[in-house]
Write a protein that holds these residues in place. Structure first.
Motif, PDB file in Angstrom:
ATOM      1  N   ASN A  72       0.912  -1.363  -0.182  1.00  0.00           N
ATOM      2  CA  ASN A  72      -0.101   0.153   0.099  1.00  0.00           C
ATOM      3  C   ASN A  72       0.929   1.405   0.012  1.00  0.00           C
ATOM      4  OD1 ASN A  72      -2.798  -0.777   0.449  1.00  0.00           O
ATOM      5  ND2 ASN A  72      -1.979  -2.148   1.779  1.00  0.00           N
ATOM      6  N   PRO A  73       0.713   2.220  -0.774  1.00  0.00           N
ATOM      7  CA  PRO A  73       1.337   3.462  -1.001  1.00  0.00           C
ATOM      8  C   PRO A  73       1.368   4.473   0.147  1.00  0.00           C
ATOM      9  CG  PRO A  73       0.064   3.117  -3.105  1.00  0.00           C
ATOM     10  CD  PRO A  73      -0.502   2.005  -1.980  1.00  0.00           C
ATOM     11  N   LEU A  74       2.451   4.948   0.553  1.00  0.00           N
ATOM     12  CA  LEU A  74       2.398   5.884   1.507  1.00  0.00           C
ATOM     13  C   LEU A  74       1.679   6.957   1.322  1.00  0.00           C
ATOM     14  CD1 LEU A  74       5.966   5.242   3.195  1.00  0.00           C
ATOM     15  CD2 LEU A  74       3.880   4.013   3.838  1.00  0.00           C
ATOM     16  N   PRO A  75       1.068   8.020   2.233  1.00  0.00           N
ATOM     17  CA  PRO A  75       0.713   9.163   1.759  1.00  0.00           C
ATOM     18  C   PRO A  75       1.689   9.985   1.166  1.00  0.00           C
ATOM     19  CG  PRO A  75      -0.217   8.394   3.868  1.00  0.00           C
ATOM     20  CD  PRO A  75       0.957   7.639   3.585  1.00  0.00           C
ATOM     21  N   GLN A  76       2.923  10.024   1.541  1.00  0.00           N
ATOM     22  CA  GLN A  76       3.994  10.749   1.091  1.00  0.00           C
ATOM     23  C   GLN A  76       5.413   9.735   1.428  1.00  0.00           C
ATOM     24  OE1 GLN A  76       4.187  13.753  -0.157  1.00  0.00           O
ATOM     25  NE2 GLN A  76       1.961  14.148   0.001  1.00  0.00           N
ATOM     26  N   PRO A  77       6.098   9.655   0.456  1.00  0.00           N
ATOM     27  CA  PRO A  77       7.198   8.864   0.593  1.00  0.00           C
ATOM     28  C   PRO A  77       8.345   9.654   1.705  1.00  0.00           C
ATOM     29  CG  PRO A  77       6.908   9.788  -1.821  1.00  0.00           C
ATOM     30  CD  PRO A  77       6.062  10.528  -0.723  1.00  0.00           C
ATOM     31  N   VAL A  78       8.978   8.527   2.398  1.00  0.00           N
ATOM     32  CA  VAL A  78       9.870   8.902   3.582  1.00  0.00           C
ATOM     33  C   VAL A  78      11.319   8.426   3.173  1.00  0.00           C
ATOM     34  CG1 VAL A  78       7.965   9.102   5.203  1.00  0.00           C
ATOM     35  CG2 VAL A  78       9.388   6.863   4.759  1.00  0.00           C
ATOM     36  N   ALA A  79      12.199   9.230   3.673  1.00  0.00           N
ATOM     37  CA  ALA A  79      13.521   8.689   3.538  1.00  0.00           C
ATOM     38  C   ALA A  79      13.746   7.434   4.196  1.00  0.00           C
ATOM     39  CB  ALA A  79      14.452   9.794   4.232  1.00  0.00           C
ATOM     40  N   MET A  80      14.529   6.712   3.312  1.00  0.00           N
ATOM     41  CA  MET A  80      14.700   5.098   3.802  1.00  0.00           C
ATOM     42  C   MET A  80      15.919   5.244   4.810  1.00  0.00           C
ATOM     43  SD  MET A  80      14.641   1.954   3.260  1.00  0.00           S
ATOM     44  CE  MET A  80      15.364   0.317   3.374  1.00  0.00           C
ATOM     45  N   ASP A  81      16.036   5.824   5.737  1.00  0.00           N
ATOM     46  CA  ASP A  81      17.056   5.787   6.787  1.00  0.00           C
ATOM     47  C   ASP A  81      17.116   4.427   7.593  1.00  0.00           C
ATOM     48  OD1 ASP A  81      17.442   8.470   6.272  1.00  0.00           O
ATOM     49  OD2 ASP A  81      15.904   9.196   7.876  1.00  0.00           O
ATOM     50  N   GLU A  82      15.902   4.076   7.971  1.00  0.00           N
ATOM     51  CA  GLU A  82      15.952   2.701   8.608  1.00  0.00           C
ATOM     52  C   GLU A  82      14.362   2.226   8.937  1.00  0.00           C
ATOM     53  OE1 GLU A  82      16.444   1.271  13.178  1.00  0.00           O
ATOM     54  OE2 GLU A  82      18.395   1.955  12.203  1.00  0.00           O
ATOM     55  N   ILE A  83      14.070   1.056   8.416  1.00  0.00           N
ATOM     56  CA  ILE A  83      12.661   0.597   8.471  1.00  0.00           C
ATOM     57  C   ILE A  83      12.736  -0.881   9.282  1.00  0.00           C
ATOM     58  CG2 ILE A  83      11.571   1.872   6.543  1.00  0.00           C
ATOM     59  CD1 ILE A  83      11.787  -0.432   4.892  1.00  0.00           C
ATOM     60  N   VAL A  84      11.592  -1.167   9.818  1.00  0.00           N
ATOM     61  CA  VAL A  84      11.447  -2.373  10.614  1.00  0.00           C
ATOM     62  C   VAL A  84      10.529  -3.435   9.540  1.00  0.00           C
ATOM     63  CG1 VAL A  84      10.830  -3.767  12.635  1.00  0.00           C
ATOM     64  CG2 VAL A  84      12.112  -1.519  12.920  1.00  0.00           C
ATOM     65  N   LEU A  85      11.124  -4.473   9.300  1.00  0.00           N
ATOM     66  CA  LEU A  85      10.294  -5.356   8.869  1.00  0.00           C
ATOM     67  C   LEU A  85      10.359  -6.536   9.357  1.00  0.00           C
ATOM     68  CD1 LEU A  85      11.355  -4.472   5.016  1.00  0.00           C
ATOM     69  CD2 LEU A  85       9.211  -3.816   6.291  1.00  0.00           C
ATOM     70  N   ALA A  86       8.999  -7.198   9.333  1.00  0.00           N
ATOM     71  CA  ALA A  86       8.916  -8.548  10.163  1.00  0.00           C
ATOM     72  C   ALA A  86       8.538  -9.665   8.957  1.00  0.00           C
ATOM     73  CB  ALA A  86       7.952  -8.414  11.446  1.00  0.00           C
ATOM     74  N   PRO A  87       8.565 -10.817   9.419  1.00  0.00           N
ATOM     75  CA  PRO A  87       8.316 -11.780   8.410  1.00  0.00           C
ATOM     76  C   PRO A  87       6.962 -11.582   7.973  1.00  0.00           C
ATOM     77  CG  PRO A  87       9.272 -12.975  10.190  1.00  0.00           C
ATOM     78  CD  PRO A  87       9.454 -11.496  10.816  1.00  0.00           C
TER      79      PRO A  87
END
Length: 461
Positions: A245-260
């Motif tokens: 699902n698209p984000l309302p506004q793109p955000v910098a890829m500084d750090e994202i948490v992704l789970a299985p």
């Protein structure tokens, strides 16, 4: 469960079962499917200079293929089971008809060895999804059976190229062979981590990309267990979608948490010079790990991230919060020690976990009661309460929901199908029960799922 009663299953009805397992014998079967998958065992090199024996894939010759569909267009996939055990295929995140969802007994019968099944559905949403077995789930995924799905939108956002990244661990020893897929004491806690990190079945692959170009990285975390922190280093990068699902506004890829089970779409601006590289990095307490390298090639294309068109939101209905009914779900340890029932789809032999104090009994014909029954078209708020000190990525089949609030953090209003529930967190999410059927509802740490942290929600038409 569709098609036949539990009595018919237990007493036989072999002809009917064979027809069901083959995906039906109607006229549509005479036409070739658009896609085909063969569930296979194979030997394949994961670590350099070694060959890992007895891997599993959706292809007899290598890693699972990337499946590409079109939003709003019906597709067919023929699945042939060349394994020596039963399986099914689940299309993670796709909001499709219940009888195509790929959950043993809940939506279809297991595809037994030597049999085939035709899946047919129309993806309503664009984005990055993935597919995997839902029968003998832990071992089949552990041996390699996870693949990426790309659902193309009608309009191109303006990328020069598109790179799906299947991010997962394998549990291999130094000789490149499988070691025990899990440890019971870890299954009763956070889960058992893999030993070799891979992207598209390769440790630290290098991808040559046109210098100065714009690339859509499709990160799909198909791992059994690992909740990871990811970043892109050495280049401009924006997160443009989470869980399709698209984000309302793109955000910098500084750090994202992704789970299985979770995915992230990242817009990468490749560096201009071949002397510069970008990397996908897994942040770890004992030192960051480079998962993949992006090597610029050729003269710079001179692209700019601002040239990209915004992604269109998917047509997920918005809940009527003022009139939504609240349903409570408690995720925690199992109150009893009953062993799960034996199943053609395997069992780990333990019931460590439960939802609402009830441990899932295993992939068997049932009958089972739903954790909750929802009325078709009605809005609901689902309240998730985690009583354990472990994280749980909670996945709901067949529907998407919006994050509302948490007692531990501020939640963005993301639409998703897999929400990471932190230790001792209470989270509320909202949905419209817009897809009739019995929908699996479980933790996507597969050791948790297979030891009780699973159930289903019913949407009555």
């Amino acid at each position: 469960m569709p098609g036949f009663s539990r009595r018919e299953i237990l007493l036989g009805g072999a002809g009917a079962l064979t027809a069901f397992a083959a995906g039906g014998l109607g006229a549509r079967q005479a036409l070739a499917a658009e896609h085909s998958l063969t569930l296979s065992r194979l030997n394949h090199s994961v670590l350099p200079e070694t060959v890992t024996a007895d891997m599993m894939s959706f292809s007899p010759s290598g890693p699972p293929p990337v499946l590409r569909f079109r939003k709003g267009q019906t597709t067919t996939i023929d699945v042939k089971n060349a394994l020596d055990e039963a399986s099914v295929v689940h299309w993670h995140g796709l909001r499709i008809a219940n009888n195509m969802d790929g959950v043993p007994y809940l939506t279809q019968y297991p595809i037994e060895a030597g049999n085939a099944f035709r899946y047919e559905f129309t993806p309503p949403d664009a984005g990055t999804f993935w597919y995997h077995p839902h029968c003998n789930t832990l071992e089949q995924i552990a041996r390699g059976m996870t693949g990426v799905i790309v659902v193309e939108d009608e309009e191109d956002a303006g990328f020069d190229s598109d790179l799906p990244l299947n991010i997962r661990d394998f549990r291999l020893g130094g000789d490149g062979q499988f070691i025990a897929f899990y440890k019971p004491r870890n299954a009763a806690r956070g889960g058992t981590l893999g030993t070799v990190s891979t992207v598209n079945w390769q440790p630290q692959p290098v991808y040559e990309l046109a210098a100065g170009s714009l690339v859509r990285l499709r990160l799909a975390v198909t791992d059994l267990t690992r909740v990871g922190r990811y970043t892109v280093s050495g280049a401009e990068a924006l997160v443009i979608a989470i869980d399709s699902n698209p984000l309302p506004q793109p955000v910098a890829m500084d750090e994202i948490v992704l789970a299985p089970g979770q995915r992230a779409d990242v817009a990468l601006r490749v560096p201009n010079s071949e002397d510069e590289v970008a990397t996908l990095v897994l942040k770890k307490p004992n030192g960051d790990k480079v998962l993949a390298t992006f090597q610029p090639k050729g003269a710079s294309a001179g692209r700019d991230l601002r040239e990209l068109k915004p992604l269109k939101p998917n047509p997920v209905p918005q809940a009527d919060l003022a009139n939504a009914e609240v349903l409570d779900f408690v995720f925690g340890w199992s109150p009893g020690g009953d062993a799960p029932q034996a199943s053609i789809c395997g069992s780990l032999g333990y019931t460590f976990w439960s939802i609402n104090r009830v441990a899932w009994g295993g992939d068997v014909p049932g009958p089972f009661d739903p954790l909750a029954t929802m009325r078709h078209g009605k809005s609901y708020i689902l309240r998730f309460r985690n009583e354990s000190p472990n994280d749980h990525p909670i996945h709901l089949h067949g529907m998407s929901f919006q994050l509302l609030r948490s007692n531990k953090r501020k939640l963005p209003p993301l639409v998703t199908d897999t929400a990471l529930l932190l230790e001792e967190e209470t989270m509320e999410v909202a949905l419209v029960a817009d897809n009739p059927g019995d929908w699996a509802f479980h933790c996507h740490v597969i050791e948790h799922q297979k030891t009780g942290l699973a159930g289903f929600l019913r949407v009555e038409a």
